[in-house]
Design a protein around this motif. Structure first.
Motif, short mmCIF file in Angstrom:
data_model
loop_
_atom_site.label_atom_id
_atom_site.label_comp_id
_atom_site.label_asym_id
_atom_site.label_seq_id
_atom_site.Cartn_x
_atom_site.Cartn_y
_atom_site.Cartn_z
N MET A 1 0.85 -1.19 0.00
CA MET A 1 0.00 0.00 0.00
C MET A 1 0.89 1.24 0.00
O MET A 1 1.82 1.33 0.78
N PRO A 2 0.56 2.21 -0.88
CA PRO A 2 1.34 3.44 -0.89
C PRO A 2 1.14 4.22 0.42
O PRO A 2 0.11 4.09 1.08
N ASP A 3 2.11 5.01 0.78
CA ASP A 3 2.04 5.80 2.01
C ASP A 3 1.44 7.18 1.67
O ASP A 3 2.12 8.03 1.10
N PRO A 4 0.18 7.39 2.04
CA PRO A 4 -0.47 8.67 1.70
C PRO A 4 0.16 9.84 2.46
O PRO A 4 0.12 10.98 1.97
N TRP A 5 0.73 9.57 3.62
CA TRP A 5 1.36 10.65 4.39
C TRP A 5 2.61 11.15 3.63
O TRP A 5 2.84 12.36 3.53
N PRO A 73 -1.25 6.04 12.90
CA PRO A 73 -1.53 6.57 11.57
C PRO A 73 -1.01 5.69 10.44
O PRO A 73 -1.36 5.90 9.28
N TYR A 74 -0.21 4.67 10.78
CA TYR A 74 0.32 3.76 9.77
C TYR A 74 -0.37 2.39 9.79
O TYR A 74 0.08 1.46 9.13
N ALA A 75 -1.47 2.29 10.52
CA ALA A 75 -2.27 1.06 10.50
C ALA A 75 -2.85 0.89 9.10
O ALA A 75 -3.21 1.88 8.45
N PRO A 76 -2.92 -0.34 8.61
CA PRO A 76 -3.39 -0.56 7.23
C PRO A 76 -4.75 0.08 6.92
O PRO A 76 -4.92 0.64 5.83
N ASP A 77 -5.69 0.01 7.84
CA ASP A 77 -7.01 0.59 7.56
C ASP A 77 -6.95 2.12 7.49
O ASP A 77 -7.63 2.74 6.67
N ALA A 81 -7.81 4.30 4.10
CA ALA A 81 -8.80 5.39 4.11
C ALA A 81 -8.18 6.71 3.67
O ALA A 81 -8.76 7.46 2.88
N GLU A 82 -7.00 6.98 4.18
CA GLU A 82 -6.32 8.23 3.82
C GLU A 82 -5.94 8.25 2.34
O GLU A 82 -6.05 9.28 1.67
N SER A 83 -5.52 7.11 1.81
CA SER A 83 -5.20 7.01 0.37
C SER A 83 -6.42 7.28 -0.49
O SER A 83 -6.34 8.02 -1.48
N ARG A 84 -7.55 6.70 -0.11
CA ARG A 84 -8.79 6.93 -0.88
C ARG A 84 -9.17 8.40 -0.86
O ARG A 84 -9.52 8.98 -1.89
#
Length: 145
Positions: A1-5, A73-77, A81-84
């Motif tokens: 999963m990409p890191d949205p942060w 903030p790095y939990a998969p869920d 959500a942040e990526s979406r």
């Protein structure tokens, strides 16, 4: 999963560079007084650059607030959500950016006989085009690993 942060940090860095360059370049062009087209073009770019810089500040504060609200903030869920959300916001921005380019181009054509207003319209096209490419790039890569 990409890191949205991390993607948001990259987005902020590139927006800051563009915004600062737009302010400095725009003010320089406006101060050079090379005619009404160039002066208006410069002011338009400086104004957009200032708004870009303000958006970076606000977005950074909101990001830190969102990260602080969750236990991890790095939990998969949370990352999902942040990526979406980030992708959705960026693709909405792409649509708005396309509108800036189209609107600026229409104004530029309509105002072509008046150098000052035509210069301001050209500034809208340039700023909108950058944002269109910038936001589309980050939207695309926010879905990649």
């Amino acid at each position: 999963m990409p890191d949205p942060w991390a993607r948001q940090d990259a987005l902020a860095r590139s927006t800051t560079v563009w915004g600062a360059a737009s302010v400095v370049g725009g003010l320089g062009l406006a101060a050079a007084r090379r005619g009404p087209f160039a002066t208006a073009f410069g002011w338009q770019n400086a104004g957009w650059g200032a708004v870009d810089l303000a958006i970076v500040v606000v977005a950074g504060r909101l990001k830190r607030r969102r990260m602080a609200r969750v236990p991890d903030p790095y939990a998969p869920d949370v990352l999902a959500a942040e990526s979406r959300t980030l992708r959705r916001v960026l693709w909405i921005n792409v649509g708005l950016d396309a509108g800036y380019v189209a609107g600026g181009a229409a104004l530029w054509r309509w105002r072509r006989g008046r150098p000052g207003p035509a210069g301001a319209s050209a500034g809208i096209v340039v700023q909108g085009a950058f944002l269109l490419l910038h936001d589309a790039h980050h939207a695309y890569w926010s879905a990649r690993r």
